[in-house]
Design a protein around this motif. Sequence first.
Motif, mmCIF file in Angstrom:
data_model
loop_
_atom_site.group_PDB
_atom_site.id
_atom_site.type_symbol
_atom_site.label_atom_id
_atom_site.label_comp_id
_atom_site.label_asym_id
_atom_site.label_seq_id
_atom_site.Cartn_x
_atom_site.Cartn_y
_atom_site.Cartn_z
ATOM 1 N N ALA A 18 -53.759 -9.779 9.485
ATOM 2 C CA ALA A 18 -52.379 -10.278 9.545
ATOM 3 C C ALA A 18 -51.892 -10.804 8.199
ATOM 4 O O ALA A 18 -50.683 -10.982 8.004
ATOM 5 N N PHE A 19 -52.816 -11.043 7.260
ATOM 6 C CA PHE A 19 -52.438 -11.624 5.970
ATOM 7 C C PHE A 19 -52.735 -10.690 4.797
ATOM 8 O O PHE A 19 -52.591 -11.090 3.636
ATOM 9 N N GLU A 25 -45.147 -19.396 15.265
ATOM 10 C CA GLU A 25 -46.449 -19.020 14.701
ATOM 11 C C GLU A 25 -47.006 -20.113 13.788
ATOM 12 O O GLU A 25 -48.206 -20.218 13.610
ATOM 13 N N THR A 77 -46.880 -14.218 8.022
ATOM 14 C CA THR A 77 -47.805 -13.083 8.064
ATOM 15 C C THR A 77 -47.287 -11.991 7.134
ATOM 16 O O THR A 77 -46.275 -12.174 6.442
ATOM 17 N N TYR A 99 -47.815 -8.280 12.211
ATOM 18 C CA TYR A 99 -48.583 -8.949 13.257
ATOM 19 C C TYR A 99 -47.798 -10.135 13.827
ATOM 20 O O TYR A 99 -46.851 -10.633 13.208
ATOM 21 N N LEU A 120 -48.814 -13.878 15.424
ATOM 22 C CA LEU A 120 -49.882 -14.840 15.650
ATOM 23 C C LEU A 120 -49.632 -15.622 16.943
ATOM 24 O O LEU A 120 -48.545 -15.568 17.517
ATOM 25 N N ASP A 173 -47.477 -13.622 2.341
ATOM 26 C CA ASP A 173 -48.742 -13.644 3.075
ATOM 27 C C ASP A 173 -49.869 -14.214 2.225
ATOM 28 O O ASP A 173 -50.247 -15.363 2.371
ATOM 29 N N LYS A 185 -56.005 -18.279 7.758
ATOM 30 C CA LYS A 185 -55.250 -17.884 6.566
ATOM 31 C C LYS A 185 -55.754 -18.654 5.340
ATOM 32 O O LYS A 185 -55.901 -18.084 4.248
#
Length: 378
Positions: free
Chosen positions: A51-52, A260, A264, A268, A270, A300, A364
């Motif tokens: 996602a990152f 979230e 991201t 995605y 979260l 991100d 993250k």
Amino acid sequence: MESNTQKPAAVQPESDAHPLLKPDPETPNPRSISAVSNPTIEEEMENKYAAFVRRDVYGTMGRGELPWPEKFLLGLAVVFLVPIRVAAAAYILVFYYLICRICTAFLAPNREDGGQEDYAHIGGWRRAVIVQSGRFLSRVLLFVFGFYSISETNRGFNADGQFDTQFTTEEEERPGVIVSNHVSYIDILYHMSSSFPSFVAKRSVARLPLVGLISKCLGCVYVQRELKSSDFKGASVVVSERIREAHMNKFAPKMMLFPEGTTTNGDYLLPFKTGAFLAKAPVLPVILRYPYDRFSPAWDSISGVRHVIYLLCQFANYIEVTRLPVYNPSEQEKEDPKLYAENVRRLMAHEGNLVISDIGLAEKRVYHAALNGLLSER
């Protein structure tokens, strides 16, 4: 008022038949991740923290090796385009600050428990000028940053109860809060230009030059973790009250939340925090996408300074916005905020073609620490 709108069947947040990323039994140590620098480790990181992961031409953390044509274009933009955009943005910020200063002259801000204060509850011509000029200048600022056109789609339901991108109708109920996926700080500018809502911000924002007054005119709810007194009203309580107020009173300032809790890469979605759903009020889901060819506007795994410079260097940027119908919670969802949040998340993921991820802000931070460790060894 209960809506007859058909929605996906309720699901329990705990059950996920196909989780994207399964959490490890123990939180990984960034140093242990960065201790070995080889393609296998990097591939595992990209899979785990998908996602990152940044996939534009600027590479990991925006620090990849660029081809000479790209370096040449970047150099031209730094010399000619960035100064113009920075000067224009500064002018717009100061100009709007002066508008807010004039409209709030001789007025005391609305005050709530816990030190909350805002100018969003003033009425008459002052509020109209603040909102309309704020929306217009936010859109102008987006234009300065290269967002020349914004693609917006309003989705409704057709006669069969299915989503129809061409069908729009007047909202049956005023939503208490707008919820959106979080991709970039540009999200805030877009929502300001669209509906001029109130956000949740750190208390320190209220004390910043220029921006502090603007945040009070937006009606931001400030997070003050340092206050622990018995008469302090927590941010979640204030947010819930503001959501109920916005739902019941069309003249009240709208609330806008990014459930979230972090940004991201835009592909995605979260896990959602429950803050936007505790008030049991309808929500308006909004999905943001940032198509790109060279530089991704997603914030991100890239530093803030580097991101701003690259964004200003890119001549044209794009936003695609999808607004879903107002989501009216069922009685079961009202009694279970986690269920409410999860069902809205799955709806947004389905309609926005987003991948559901199980990771969040903690992962993250680990990913960023690992990337810094790997890059520092090269």
